[in-house]
Design a protein around this motif. Structure first.
Motif, PDB file in Angstrom:
ATOM      1  N   PHE A 139       0.825  -1.209   0.000  1.00 47.25           N
ATOM      2  CA  PHE A 139       0.000   0.000   0.000  1.00 47.25           C
ATOM      3  C   PHE A 139       0.866   1.269   0.000  1.00 47.25           C
ATOM      4  O   PHE A 139       0.529   2.265  -0.630  1.00 47.25           O
ATOM      5  CB  PHE A 139      -0.916   0.018   1.226  1.00 47.25           C
ATOM      6  CG  PHE A 139      -2.168  -0.791   1.068  1.00 47.25           C
ATOM      7  CD1 PHE A 139      -3.159  -0.383   0.194  1.00 47.25           C
ATOM      8  CD2 PHE A 139      -2.360  -1.956   1.781  1.00 47.25           C
ATOM      9  CE1 PHE A 139      -4.327  -1.122   0.032  1.00 47.25           C
ATOM     10  CE2 PHE A 139      -3.520  -2.706   1.641  1.00 47.25           C
ATOM     11  CZ  PHE A 139      -4.505  -2.290   0.760  1.00 47.25           C
ATOM     12  N   ALA A 140       1.973   1.213   0.716  1.00 44.57           N
ATOM     13  CA  ALA A 140       2.827   2.408   0.846  1.00 44.57           C
ATOM     14  C   ALA A 140       3.358   2.867  -0.505  1.00 44.57           C
ATOM     15  O   ALA A 140       3.777   4.004  -0.652  1.00 44.57           O
ATOM     16  CB  ALA A 140       3.988   2.119   1.790  1.00 44.57           C
ATOM     17  N   ARG A 141       3.336   1.956  -1.496  1.00 43.65           N
ATOM     18  CA  ARG A 141       3.830   2.325  -2.835  1.00 43.65           C
ATOM     19  C   ARG A 141       2.815   3.158  -3.589  1.00 43.65           C
ATOM     20  O   ARG A 141       3.147   3.737  -4.604  1.00 43.65           O
ATOM     21  CB  ARG A 141       4.169   1.072  -3.646  1.00 43.65           C
ATOM     22  CG  ARG A 141       5.626   0.637  -3.579  1.00 43.65           C
ATOM     23  CD  ARG A 141       6.043   0.264  -2.210  1.00 43.65           C
ATOM     24  NE  ARG A 141       7.456  -0.101  -2.124  1.00 43.65           N
ATOM     25  CZ  ARG A 141       8.090  -0.316  -0.994  1.00 43.65           C
ATOM     26  NH1 ARG A 141       7.444  -0.186   0.161  1.00 43.65           N
ATOM     27  NH2 ARG A 141       9.363  -0.621  -0.973  1.00 43.65           N
ATOM     28  N   PHE A 142       1.559   3.188  -3.180  1.00 47.26           N
ATOM     29  CA  PHE A 142       0.595   3.934  -3.982  1.00 47.26           C
ATOM     30  C   PHE A 142      -0.444   4.718  -3.185  1.00 47.26           C
ATOM     31  O   PHE A 142      -1.317   5.348  -3.765  1.00 47.26           O
ATOM     32  CB  PHE A 142      -0.099   3.020  -5.005  1.00 47.26           C
ATOM     33  CG  PHE A 142      -0.848   1.855  -4.403  1.00 47.26           C
ATOM     34  CD1 PHE A 142      -2.111   2.024  -3.898  1.00 47.26           C
ATOM     35  CD2 PHE A 142      -0.269   0.595  -4.363  1.00 47.26           C
ATOM     36  CE1 PHE A 142      -2.801   0.965  -3.357  1.00 47.26           C
ATOM     37  CE2 PHE A 142      -0.945  -0.479  -3.820  1.00 47.26           C
ATOM     38  CZ  PHE A 142      -2.220  -0.301  -3.314  1.00 47.26           C
ATOM     39  N   THR A 143      -0.368   4.670  -1.879  1.00 46.34           N
ATOM     40  CA  THR A 143      -1.315   5.492  -1.117  1.00 46.34           C
ATOM     41  C   THR A 143      -0.649   6.074   0.126  1.00 46.34           C
ATOM     42  O   THR A 143       0.248   5.450   0.707  1.00 46.34           O
ATOM     43  CB  THR A 143      -2.564   4.687  -0.698  1.00 46.34           C
ATOM     44  OG1 THR A 143      -3.433   5.549   0.047  1.00 46.34           O
ATOM     45  CG2 THR A 143      -2.217   3.491   0.165  1.00 46.34           C
TER      46      THR A 143
END
Lengths: 215, 957
Positions: A139-143
């Protein structure tokens, strides 16, 4: 005139907006409750292993999604598990109820008399579950939504931007998050999630393996 | 031998060699070496050529602070050799020297070009003769810049990531203070991220031989769950967001509190020859010896203004480096380091500094003496040496703090700028906050970390009381900072270039000239000379430039102040800033089918749409002759529901909807407050309380927001739901459309049973649909709106049923032609931000007699009572040329009075048709207008009714 034209019918096959990507990734599809569902990829053991060791993501767009408008009294920021459904409040006047596809019709019927506006958004929203110890990293890669325990505990519900599009994230279990986003963006979001997950050693999993992993 | 005997705590592994190439020649280093240390150990002293004068530059700081060792590594330019670890097979090349690093032809700029290269020389020297500027520009552009970007796109690309990280506390800097801060905060339960520039946390602890303590603190932090980011400089501070660059990943750290433990930066001294290879900062020389076991020189001279230089001299001595002389600018002082040097018989000159450094390719001798002395002054000492370790004091690294809102003031006693005001949510610890010794730095870090955690509610009363006591101790200790001699801006008046800015080759004389020319503030001088704008971002040149400005302008350093701190604090590749590209593309549920049918897919707003299927004219003709099917899922779709739904629409649109009968459809044009056309679409009344509103594809989001905005203001009892992505839609149109549709549904599809502008609910091929009988393309047509999950199912069913009857898919381009034949407008193409419904030839849609006030009513009343200047009409062209959209309309062949908005060749009509804005006087059938298009003049005939089926008989049939 009824709103039936909003609800997928069992008389025709319903497809997820990510079906093509799932097939390209090796998905085996099965018809369940009128939907083509990606139930497995390379087999349950490796898929469960993915969910246990890195991150697996599964297409769950077939879930029933019903928007209700009107005072619902649900605590904001938190989903409530009730009657085998997730009740996810966006605002004090608007919430989304997520249920198994077979339960959608009953749910709609029940809610219609209770809330001023009830609209079936099953087809409007796609859904991906990302599960595993590295799910948060995926998730940290896109939000930028804060998914730490302190900010999003289990059953936390966070509307926000995902992959630069409007979406929402529900923490269903310890390391398992359900992400909702616009159905027309399904193909795009699949590529975003797959790219992030695969860079961390993760990959797609079928709903069967996911169910076992999250059991 | 450059390598010293093994040093306690050194970073290199002497058992493991690493081989790489420098300018094609093999170099062998040790595991743990940086490129810089390995090259230095191999005997290299020149690492780069300077930006403008192409002077030799060697290792100086060994900490990634200065620009002297920039190299190109595996094709990536601008890499700092002194901090980049060596890797097997790495290809390292020099930058900014031709033909070679040892012989650089552009060095002539230094030897002969001085008078021609003052600040801003390219605007001064190269302006005459004017006609030669293109040549000058070419040469200057060729000479400027550092490094070469690979020509092939594939070689320039590498995977980069954004990683969003929330944290309770971010600690910037992993030295003694930073580690202690992280530990203290984590011990209290906070979620902590620590970002450090170095390959391992420890900072000065490592550089000064306290590696055991560094590793103990690091292990403790790790055990407590602190996320340690190494080789990860913080790039800036943006309102709670700190980007931290770690190789291929840009961490976007959002922390509730930030502890800045960014340390202090050792400063150079300004004297002729201060850039020669062999002139190093004292810390750099010690780092080479301590971390990499390399002797920075065989005979050293140390020039210092504080104890830092003395401690460096002691450290060098301890590692076997001969220290010939130490020049301490202070007249007095008897620190422990001074006592040690005395005990070891080192020659110490008090009140002295370095006046000049000389040598050909590297340092050979230095002259020491009282500051300010010219040639042959009294008290001078000339010494041969190959290392000059300089310590011009230190400057707290306040840039990131300043970016987050901290303020600084000049401290006369310390000779640098110190923090005077901290922003909310930020803490400072260690040297940046004035805690100089390692012990004090650790203590101040612990206080800052615990303080930050306490602010977030961690800890208890006992821990708060303990930290408060410690805080007082820390503050008291800062009063006892050791004495510093503030050096003059330039230490001597000898001839030779004294570099204030090593990045941009700006000399003390350049600053002098800039002041003479009127750039007499630090900000103006910065822009004129580019001082502080190079790769070091002011680390090495900010303080020297301020001192020079103060001297040149006769003002105090406090009055000169500092330049505004801006990101990035650390050089970073553009690719890392860009991250991975996200290009949200919406696709209809039938998108894959379009691809399979060979559609040309283009962007249409934020959707990917089938533009055509290879033959747009044939596709359009099929709609007239048999039937066509187009995917119109991109239309915006809203459900408006509630007792006041009709009133809401009456207020939002110029025409009426509250009187629309259930099951009927009406066209609507939405106007702004100024009466200008915003959007259009159809509205179907589903029942007494519900309407189904469609909008243009690109206007869907804006219309939803517009509805929501006014609904919130008017507080009507209405709910809105955007179902744009939930419902797919297709338009089945053509003479055989009815037949095709009837074969898939039980609905009465006859003209009587399903009349024009009727809306009905029915199943089609088992799919629940809302069917709208509308005619955007001019033939009998049905828009089917249905759950997008059934997109492929319904598309397939329609194509299968219609195939034998001649049904073919058509794309956006044929649709544009078909609607043009009907003179149906496209908002945004045939209208602009000034178009009203009156101008767009739709006065019938404005119901000024409506009892309900509506958005834009006042403006439309004004427009109705005034005279229109231009109006939208159709036109035909006889000669077959299709004018460009935007071509100018010239009524009398003189002066533009309008423009073409749409034009196509219509195979159905056998000629070119279009729409254009023309003067009202010409808006009559048969009038002639001249269209000027790319040099051609075309005579067009005005048409005011639709070209195809002008009376709508086909549409209603």
């Amino acid at each position: 005139m009824s709103y039936e034209f909003l609800t997928p019918a069992p008389t025709a096959l319903a497809r997820s907006p990510m079906e093509r990507q799932a097939l390209a990734a090796g998905a085996r599809l099965e018809q369940r409750d009128g939907w083509n569902v990606a139930v497995a990829y390379d087999g349950e053991p490796p898929e469960r292993g993915r969910c246990a060791a890195t991150a697996g993501f599964a297409d769950r767009s077939h879930l029933g999604k019903v928007e209700l408008q009107g005072s619902h009294g649900l605590p904001l920021g938190q989903a409530t598990r009730r009657d085998d459904a997730w009740w996810c409040p966006f605002t004090p006047e608007k919430a989304l109820v997520l249920c198994e596809p077979a339960d959608t019709a009953t749910l709609l019927e029940r809610l219609e008399g209770t809330f001023p506006t009830v609209v079936d958004l099953t087809s409007a929203l796609a859904a991906l579950t990302i599960s595993g110890p590295l799910a948060r990293e995926v998730f940290a890669r896109f939000t930028a939504i804060d998914l730490r325990d302190s900010a999003t505990p289990v059953e936390g519900f966070r509307p926000g931007s995902v992959g630069r599009t409007p979406g929402a994230i529900l923490r269903e279990a310890g390391e398992s998050w359900l992400m909702l986003f616009g159905a027309a963006l399904g193909s795009y979001m699949w590529t975003v999630v797959a790219d992030a997950a695969e860079s961390l050693g993760g990959g797609p999993v079928g709903v069967d393996a996911l169910a076992v992993a999250n059991a | 031998m450059t390598r010293l005997p093994p040093q306690d705590g050194e970073r290199v592994d002497r058992e493991r060699e690493v081989t790489f190439t420098f300018d094609g020649r093999e170099v062998t280093g040790l595991e743990g070496d940086t490129i810089g240390s390995a090259l230095f150990a191999s005997g290299r002293r020149t690492f780069s050529r300077s930006f403008k004068y192409h002077r030799r530059r060697g290792l100086m700081c060994c900490a990634g602070q200065c620009p002297n060792c920039l190299v190109q590594v595996d094709g990536a330019p601008g890499v700092r050799a002194c901090t980049e670890p060596v890797q097997e097979g790495m290809e390292v090349e020099h930058m900014n020297a031709r033909p070679s690093l040892e012989f650089d032809a552009m060095r002539a700029t230094d030897l002969f070009g001085g008078p021609f290269t003052p600040p801003g020389f390219y605007y001064k020297t190269f302006i005459r003769p004017r006609r030669l500027w293109p040549l000058y520009e070419k040469i200057l552009r060729h000479a400027a810049g550092l490094g070469k970007v690979p020509k092939e796109q594939a070689e320039r690309e590498w995977r980069t990531e954004y990683r969003r990280r929330h944290a309770d506390i971010l600690v910037v800097g992993g030295g003694a203070a930073g580690l202690s801060a992280a530990i203290a905060a984590a011990e209290l339960g906070a979620d902590v991220v620590l970002a450090d520039e170095g390959p391992e946390p420890g900072g000065r602890l490592l550089a000064e031989g306290n590696h055991a303590r560094a590793r103990e603190l690091t292990a403790r932090a790790r055990d407590l769950g602190v996320e340690l980011l190494t080789s990860a400089p913080a790039l800036g501070a943006f309102d709670g967001l700190v980007p931290v660059w770690e190789r291929d990943t840009l961490h976007q750290v959002r922390a509730q509190r930030i502890v800045y433990a960014t340390g202090a930066i050792e400063q150079p001294l300004l004297f002729p020859g201060n850039d020669l290879p062999g002139v190093m900062l004292s810390g750099g020389a010690v780092r080479l010896a301590t971390l990499y076991g390399i002797s920075p020189g065989s005979r050293a001279v140390v020039a210092t203004v504080d104890d830092r230089g003395l401690e460096a001299a002691v450290a060098l001595l301890a590692r076997g480096v001969e220290v010939a002389t130490v020049a301490d600018l202070r007249e007095h002082g008897n620190s422990d380091a001074m006592k040690q040097l005395m005990r070891q018989g080192v020659h110490v000159l008090r009140g002295a500094t370095v006046l000049q450094a000389e040598g050909r390719s590297s340092l050979q001798r230095v002259t020491l003496g009282p500051p300010g002395a010219g040639e042959g002054g009294a008290g001078e000492h000339e010494l041969t040496c190959d290392l000059l370790a300089v310590s011009g004091g230190s400057a707290p690294a306040t840039s990131l703090l300043a970016q987050s809102g901290a303020r600084t003031r000049y401290d006369e006693r310390l000779g640098h700028f110190v923090l005077s005001e901290m922003p909310e949510g930020a803490h400072a610890a260690g040297e940046v906050a004035g805690s100089g010794s390692l012990f004090e730095a650790e203590r101040s870090g612990a206080v800052a970390g615990a303080g930050a955690a306490h602010e977030l509610g961690f800890g208890d009363d006992e821990s708060r009381a303990r930290v408060e006591t410690e805080r007082k101790t820390v503050l008291n200790s800062r009063d006892g900072m050791p004495e510093v001699a503030v050096p003059p801006a330039v230490t001597s008046s000898r001839r030779g270039k004294c570099f204030a800015c090593l990045c941009e080759d700006v000399t003390a004389k350049d600053i002098h000239l800039s002041v003479e020319e009127g750039y007499d503030s630090i900000e103006l001088s910065k822009r004129y000379t580019t001082t502080t704008m190079g790769p070091c971002q002011g680390r090495m040149c900010q303080l020297p430039a301020v001192r020079l400005m103060a001297e040149e302008t006769g003002t105090s350093l406090a009055d000169v102040g500092t330049t505004t701190a801006r990101p990035p604090w650390h050089a970073v590749p553009m690719g890392a800033l860009a991250g991975r590209p996200f290009e949200p593309a919406k696709r209809s549920s039938m998108h894959a089918r379009h691809r399979e049918l060979g559609a040309n897919v283009l962007w249409a707003g934020d959707w990917r749409r089938a533009y055509d299927y290879g033959d747009p004219r044939a596709e359009a003709l099929a709609v007239h002759e048999t039937a066509g099917l187009i995917d119109v899922s991109t239309l915006g779709k809203l459900i408006v529901r509630g007792p006041d739904a009709g009133e809401l629409l009456d207020r939002l649109y110029p025409n009426r909807f509250s009187n629309l009968a259930p099951g009927r459809i009406r066209y609507g044009v939405m106007a702004s407050d100024a009466g200008r056309i915003m959007d259009d679409g159809t509205i179907c009344r589903l029942d007494d309380d519900s309407f189904y509103v469609t909008t243009t594809s690109s206007g869907a989001g804006a219309v939803y927001q517009w509805f929501s905005w006014w609904l919130a203001d008017w507080r009507l009892n209405v709910h809105l739901t955007d179902v744009t992505q939930g419902l797919s839609a297709v338009n089945l149109a053509g003479p055989r459309a009815r037949e095709i549709l009837a074969s898939l549904t039980d609905l009465d599809c006859s003209a009587e049973g399903f009349a024009y502008l009727d809306g009905k609910r029915a199943d089609v091929a088992g799919v629940p649909c809302l069917l709208l009988r509308i005619g955007f393309v001019g033939e009998v047509g049905y828009e089917l709106h249905f759950p997008s999950a059934h997109g492929e199912h319904l598309w397939d069913a329609l194509m299968e049923a219609g195939g034998p009857l001649g049904l073919r898919p058509f794309g956006l381009e044929p649709q544009r032609l078909l609607r043009l034949q009907k003179m149906h407008i496209l908002v945004g193409q045939d209208t602009d931000s000034e178009s009203t419904p009156f101008g767009a030839a739709m006065p019938w849609i404005v119901k000024l007699d409506k009892e309900q006030p509506f958005i834009g009513k006042w403006a439309l009343e004004k427009a109705a009572s005034g005279e229109l200047e231009t109006t939208l009409v159709g036109f035909r062209l006889a000669d077959g040329h299709v004018p460009t959209e935007g071509a100018v309309v010239l009524p009398d062949g003189d002066g533009p009075v309008g423009q073409v908005t749409s034009a196509r060749f219509s195979p159905q009509l056998g000629g070119v048709i279009g729409m254009a804005w023309v003067p009202v006087s010409l808006a009559k059938d048969g009038a002639s207008v001249t269209i000027s298009d790319e040099g051609r003049r075309l005579q067009a005939e005005v048409v005011t009714k639709p070209f195809y089926d002008p009376d709508g008989e086909v549409l209603r049939s």
